[in-house]
Motif scaffolding. Structure first.
Motif, PDB file in Angstrom:
ATOM      1  N   ASN A  78       0.845  -1.192   0.000  1.00  0.00           N
ATOM      2  CA  ASN A  78       0.000   0.000   0.000  1.00  0.00           C
ATOM      3  C   ASN A  78       0.882   1.243   0.000  1.00  0.00           C
ATOM      4  N   PRO A  79       1.018   1.921  -1.130  1.00  0.00           N
ATOM      5  CA  PRO A  79       1.933   3.070  -1.201  1.00  0.00           C
ATOM      6  C   PRO A  79       1.449   4.262  -0.382  1.00  0.00           C
ATOM      7  N   TRP A  80       0.163   4.294  -0.044  1.00  0.00           N
ATOM      8  CA  TRP A  80      -0.355   5.419   0.750  1.00  0.00           C
ATOM      9  C   TRP A  80       0.304   5.481   2.116  1.00  0.00           C
ATOM     10  N   VAL A  81       0.527   4.305   2.687  1.00  0.00           N
ATOM     11  CA  VAL A  81       1.033   4.254   4.058  1.00  0.00           C
ATOM     12  C   VAL A  81       2.467   4.739   4.137  1.00  0.00           C
ATOM     13  N   PHE A  82       3.205   4.572   3.061  1.00  0.00           N
ATOM     14  CA  PHE A  82       4.640   4.840   3.121  1.00  0.00           C
ATOM     15  C   PHE A  82       5.086   5.955   2.192  1.00  0.00           C
ATOM     16  N   SER A  83       4.171   6.774   1.748  1.00  0.00           N
ATOM     17  CA  SER A  83       4.561   7.891   0.893  1.00  0.00           C
ATOM     18  C   SER A  83       5.084   9.031   1.750  1.00  0.00           C
ATOM     19  N   GLY A  84       5.661  10.018   1.089  1.00  0.00           N
ATOM     20  CA  GLY A  84       6.133  11.184   1.832  1.00  0.00           C
ATOM     21  C   GLY A  84       7.597  11.067   2.164  1.00  0.00           C
ATOM     22  N   ASP A  85       7.934  11.335   3.442  1.00  0.00           N
ATOM     23  CA  ASP A  85       9.338  11.426   3.830  1.00  0.00           C
ATOM     24  C   ASP A  85      10.024  10.063   3.924  1.00  0.00           C
ATOM     25  N   GLN A  86       9.260   8.961   4.117  1.00  0.00           N
ATOM     26  CA  GLN A  86       9.915   7.673   4.305  1.00  0.00           C
ATOM     27  C   GLN A  86      10.501   7.181   2.979  1.00  0.00           C
ATOM     28  N   GLN A  87      11.616   6.502   3.067  1.00  0.00           N
ATOM     29  CA  GLN A  87      12.285   6.046   1.851  1.00  0.00           C
ATOM     30  C   GLN A  87      11.542   4.855   1.279  1.00  0.00           C
ATOM     31  N   LEU A  88      10.932   5.065   0.108  1.00  0.00           N
ATOM     32  CA  LEU A  88      10.022   4.092  -0.480  1.00  0.00           C
ATOM     33  C   LEU A  88      10.716   2.765  -0.785  1.00  0.00           C
ATOM     34  N   THR A  89      11.928   2.822  -1.291  1.00  0.00           N
ATOM     35  CA  THR A  89      12.615   1.597  -1.712  1.00  0.00           C
ATOM     36  C   THR A  89      12.816   0.643  -0.544  1.00  0.00           C
ATOM     37  N   GLU A  90      13.380   1.168   0.531  1.00  0.00           N
ATOM     38  CA  GLU A  90      13.650   0.315   1.692  1.00  0.00           C
ATOM     39  C   GLU A  90      12.362  -0.278   2.230  1.00  0.00           C
ATOM     40  N   LEU A 198      13.010  -0.521 -11.362  1.00  0.00           N
ATOM     41  CA  LEU A 198      14.228  -1.021 -10.730  1.00  0.00           C
ATOM     42  C   LEU A 198      14.157  -2.521 -10.481  1.00  0.00           C
ATOM     43  N   THR A 199      12.954  -3.038 -10.203  1.00  0.00           N
ATOM     44  CA  THR A 199      12.819  -4.442  -9.784  1.00  0.00           C
ATOM     45  C   THR A 199      11.996  -5.271 -10.758  1.00  0.00           C
ATOM     46  N   ALA A 200      11.676  -4.717 -11.920  1.00  0.00           N
ATOM     47  CA  ALA A 200      10.757  -5.387 -12.834  1.00  0.00           C
ATOM     48  C   ALA A 200      11.315  -6.683 -13.399  1.00  0.00           C
ATOM     49  N   ASN A 201      12.644  -6.847 -13.388  1.00  0.00           N
ATOM     50  CA  ASN A 201      13.214  -8.047 -14.003  1.00  0.00           C
ATOM     51  C   ASN A 201      13.477  -9.163 -13.003  1.00  0.00           C
ATOM     52  N   PHE A 202      12.976  -9.046 -11.786  1.00  0.00           N
ATOM     53  CA  PHE A 202      13.072 -10.169 -10.850  1.00  0.00           C
ATOM     54  C   PHE A 202      12.301 -11.348 -11.426  1.00  0.00           C
ATOM     55  N   PRO A 203      12.899 -12.537 -11.442  1.00  0.00           N
ATOM     56  CA  PRO A 203      12.167 -13.697 -11.977  1.00  0.00           C
ATOM     57  C   PRO A 203      10.999 -14.084 -11.064  1.00  0.00           C
ATOM     58  N   ASN A 204       9.958 -14.605 -11.684  1.00  0.00           N
ATOM     59  CA  ASN A 204       8.783 -15.100 -10.961  1.00  0.00           C
ATOM     60  C   ASN A 204       8.114 -14.048 -10.070  1.00  0.00           C
ATOM     61  N   VAL A 205       8.205 -12.804 -10.500  1.00  0.00           N
ATOM     62  CA  VAL A 205       7.466 -11.732  -9.816  1.00  0.00           C
ATOM     63  C   VAL A 205       6.551 -11.072 -10.849  1.00  0.00           C
ATOM     64  N   ILE A 206       5.266 -11.084 -10.542  1.00  0.00           N
ATOM     65  CA  ILE A 206       4.275 -10.445 -11.407  1.00  0.00           C
ATOM     66  C   ILE A 206       3.720  -9.225 -10.667  1.00  0.00           C
ATOM     67  N   TYR A 207       4.024  -8.049 -11.172  1.00  0.00           N
ATOM     68  CA  TYR A 207       3.452  -6.839 -10.592  1.00  0.00           C
ATOM     69  C   TYR A 207       2.077  -6.593 -11.216  1.00  0.00           C
ATOM     70  N   VAL A 208       1.095  -6.376 -10.352  1.00  0.00           N
ATOM     71  CA  VAL A 208      -0.235  -5.957 -10.811  1.00  0.00           C
ATOM     72  C   VAL A 208      -0.448  -4.536 -10.290  1.00  0.00           C
ATOM     73  N   LEU A 209      -0.403  -3.579 -11.193  1.00  0.00           N
ATOM     74  CA  LEU A 209      -0.531  -2.168 -10.831  1.00  0.00           C
ATOM     75  C   LEU A 209      -1.924  -1.681 -11.233  1.00  0.00           C
ATOM     76  N   ALA A 210      -2.662  -1.125 -10.282  1.00  0.00           N
ATOM     77  CA  ALA A 210      -4.019  -0.637 -10.562  1.00  0.00           C
ATOM     78  C   ALA A 210      -4.024   0.886 -10.500  1.00  0.00           C
ATOM     79  N   PHE A 211      -4.456   1.536 -11.596  1.00  0.00           N
ATOM     80  CA  PHE A 211      -4.424   3.004 -11.605  1.00  0.00           C
ATOM     81  C   PHE A 211      -5.281   3.551 -12.743  1.00  0.00           C
ATOM     82  N   ASP A 212      -5.523   4.841 -12.665  1.00  0.00           N
ATOM     83  CA  ASP A 212      -6.216   5.588 -13.728  1.00  0.00           C
ATOM     84  C   ASP A 212      -5.161   6.017 -14.745  1.00  0.00           C
ATOM     85  N   ARG A 213      -5.291   5.524 -15.968  1.00  0.00           N
ATOM     86  CA  ARG A 213      -4.275   5.780 -16.982  1.00  0.00           C
ATOM     87  C   ARG A 213      -4.031   7.283 -17.184  1.00  0.00           C
TER      88      ARG A 213
END
Length: 686
Positions: A78-90, A198-213
């Motif tokens: 959930n990106p809402w919880v960790f947006s802002g000043d916190q470092q998203l990657t970590e 940055l992480t899209a080429n990890f094997p066996n990981v399927i990202y499902v991104l939901a958004f308004d185009r």
């Protein structure tokens, strides 16, 4: 009220059992397509749809199919919880690691540990709140810092290899869901897609991104680089959530409204106006499933508070504006007088009102057609400014009777939640109208009202003149005529000519007009006359329906009028009033006797002091005058002295009556006024 039905809040569905739109089959089919993809190099999938069109629900339906054997583990970030000043990657890697550990399977432990370490080395601690500033002061300027960064860089490669090896060994890919991306700020949206890239080429990981185009493309467009092109480089597969068919959306609106309306007692709902109001005003404003939920939740408290007092169709239309176009709603409030003021026979156009309606249309902009429909359906008086169509003052009574917001009183009730005095009287008149055919019930209800409100309640009964039934004529007339003395004298303006007897007789006349022939009216008036308890009310009945100036407007025959007048004057001459303290126009009755008998007239004995008081009170009036340039109205009480003297049988007899009244009432205003006349004072009529 029974236990209220709960209206669901704006939460996405979690299973196909809750699917009312038939999307489960489509979602399951798409999930099966995803299962068949080669995820050995990682996959990024987009689930696209406008805000409120059910993206989260669609992803939840896909998860049902992912849970079927062989299961695809699903973790959610959930990106809402960790947006802002916190470092998203970590935080991202730590959250995904934590989600994997919750699966409680040993095969995920190596991946979770590797992800934590990989995320840690990718995230510079100097950017972490609290810790970062301390780190900068202590280490950044030292040689140790250089060594530390070097070790982190080495570790980043080895930790990534550890994660890649562990992911590659999985039998089934992991699905990482990132939802509500379109609700983030522009900077946060860019950070999310940098992380995915940055992480899209990890094997066996399927990202499902939901958004308004549209929202995301707008956020990713920068320095001449197209956001759409950026997306195309990241997404391998995308799916647009099906638009909800208009018919299905309407079905959802009606289903939700049925739940809300079922909880309101005594609901006013005009089915004849609902289709036009819905199609022209509400339907264009409801554009998604989320809109349906917002609308249903918003109207519920309003309908509970006002649904029994104001036409529900009007309330639903105004609530739709309030929820979806608040700026238009505010303009309606500003223009409320322009939208509800009827056209008088000689009145001209109000330029200020025209400008308010024009501003309302300007604020509506692309929704101006909705506002024009709102005026046509809810505020017909406003059509003078949009269609040059005029509505006269008679329409105000119709709108009031129907509880429409076209009447300014009901519109003010909606906006202020406080019932205007006029509508208080009208609502009481509604209750009285329902009792017109039952003399006992009507009398009990009117007697329960504050005396000061009785006149206005009876006056409002005129609104129902086209709905009076013949069975109500006699009982209603008797009760109303017997309530004239219960209406207290009130302060009136210069042009307020509606005294209590006029208010009552206007209703009585309209009641008697419901009888379709003269004989029926003669019979009814005879019955009414016999049951009226004062000479004064009997006299005004005869005068109103049989002694009118224009004989052609008389409701009873001259034979009936003569008969009843003779009976009244004989009764009054023969003995005291049956209700001396309630006589409100006794002077006129005795004056008619004096006029009829001429020289043979004999003054009444007036043994009861209540009759004396009633006689003098019925001679009292108030003269009003107003100076040019001033709003102040001067008032001066007067007595019909010459008529009083004639009825009493001379000045000496009148003086005796006044003296008796002084002994009973002391120096009341009425006694003092009579004594001024006895002393020779007369008002200046200039």
């Amino acid at each position: 009220m029974t236990n209220p039905t709960k209206v669901s809040v704006d939460n996405p569905i979690t299973s196909s059992a809750q699917d009312t739109l038939g999307r489960a089959v489509v979602a399951h089919d798409f999930a099966n397509v995803v299962r068949e993809l080669d995820a050995s190099q990682g996959i990024v999938i987009g689930v696209l749809g406008a805000w409120g069109h059910g993206k989260t629900s669609f992803v939840n339906l896909m998860r049902e199919k992912f849970s079927v054997t062989p299961e695809l583990p699903v973790v959610e970030f959930n990106p809402w919880v960790f947006s802002g000043d916190q470092q998203l990657t970590e935080v991202f890697f730590r959250e995904v690691a934590a989600e994997l550990r919750l699966k409680d399977e040993s095969r995920f432990e190596a991946i979770a540990a590797g992800l934590e370490k990989y995320g840690d080395v990718l995230s510079p601690l100097a950017l972490v709140p609290w810790f970062g500033s301390w780190f900068d002061r202590t280490f950044r300027a030292t040689k140790a810092a250089t060594n530390w960064w070097s070790e982190r860089k080495k570790g980043s490669r080895s930790f990534k290899e550890q994660v890649v090896d562990a992911l590659a060994g999985l039998d089934q890919p992991i699905v990482v869901v990132i939802d509500d991306i379109d609700r983030l700020t522009t900077a946060e949206i860019r950070d999310i897609f940098k992380l995915v890239r940055l992480t899209a080429n990890f094997p066996n990981v399927i990202y499902v991104l939901a958004f308004d185009r549209h929202r995301v493309e707008q956020a990713l467009t920068e320095d001449g680089i197209s956001g759409r092109a950026y997306l195309e480089k990241i997404l391998q597969l995308s799916f647009d959530v099906p638009m909800v068919a208009a018919e299905m959306l309407r079905a959802q609106v009606f289903e939700r409204l049925d739940l809300v309306l079922g909880d309101v007692d005594d609901l006013r709902f005009d089915t004849t106006i609902w289709p036009d109001v819905y199609i022209e005003i509400i339907d264009p404003l409801v554009r998604s499933l989320r809109d349906v939920t917002r609308f249903a939740l918003s109207v519920k408290p309003t309908l509970r508070a006002l649904g029994s007092q104001i036409e529900t169709v009007d309330l639903l239309a105004l609530e739709a504006l309030r929820v979806f176009r608040p700026e238009v709603f505010a303009a309606v409030h500003s223009a409320r007088m322009a939208l509800t003021e009827t056209q008088s026979a000689y009145g001209g156009e109000n330029p200020h009102h025209r400008s308010e309606v024009e501003n309302l249309l300007k604020v509506a902009a692309q929704d101006s057609d909705i506002v024009r429909a709102l005026i046509a359906r809810l505020f017909p008086a406003g059509r003078r400014y949009t269609e040059n169509t005029r509505y006269g003052s008679d329409w105000a009574s119709t709108w009031k009777r129907d509880h429409r917001v076209a009447h300014v009183g009901y519109l003010e009730l909606y906006f202020g939640r406080t019932l205007p005095a006029e509508l208080t009287a009208f609502q009481r008149a509604e209750t009285a109208f329902a009792r017109l055919g039952d003399a006992t019930a009507l009398a009990e209800y009117l007697d329960s009202l504050p005396r000061g409100d009785l006149e206005s309640v009876v006056s409002e009964l005129e609104v129902y003149q086209n709905e009076y039934v013949q069975e109500s004529v006699t009982p209603a007339c008797i009760v109303l005529l017997n309530r004239i003395p219960d209406m207290p004298e009130r302060k009136r303006g210069m042009f307020d000519l509606m005294s209590p007897d006029i208010v009552v007789t206007r209703v009585v006349i309209r009641l008697l007009r419901r009888l379709d022939n003269e004989q029926a009216r003669d019979d009814a008036v005879r019955r009414i006359f016999a049951e009226v308890d004062t000479f004064s009310s009997r006299e005004v009945l005869i005068r109103s329906v049989g002694r009118v100036k224009d004989v052609g407007n008389a409701l009873i025959s001259s034979i009936c009028a003569d008969e009843l007048e003779s009976a009244l004057l004989d009764q009054a001459a023969a003995g005291p009033s049956p209700a001396p303290g309630r006589e409100w126009n006794l002077l006129r009755v005795y004056w008619l006797i004096a006029e009829r008998n001429g020289e043979s007239y004999v003054a009444p004995r007036l043994a009861d002091i209540a009759e004396v008081r009633s006689l003098l009170l019925s001679s009292r009036s108030v003269a009003r005058a107003q100076s040019d340039g001033s709003r102040h109205v001067r008032e001066e009480p007067r007595l019909a002295w010459e008529s009083l003297t004639q009825v009493a049988g001379g000045v000496e007899k009148l003086e005796t009556l006044v003296h008796r009244l002084r002994e009973a009432d002391g120096e009341s205003e009425l006694v003092q006024l009579a004594e001024r006349y006895l002393s020779g004072w007369r008002p200046d009529n200039s």
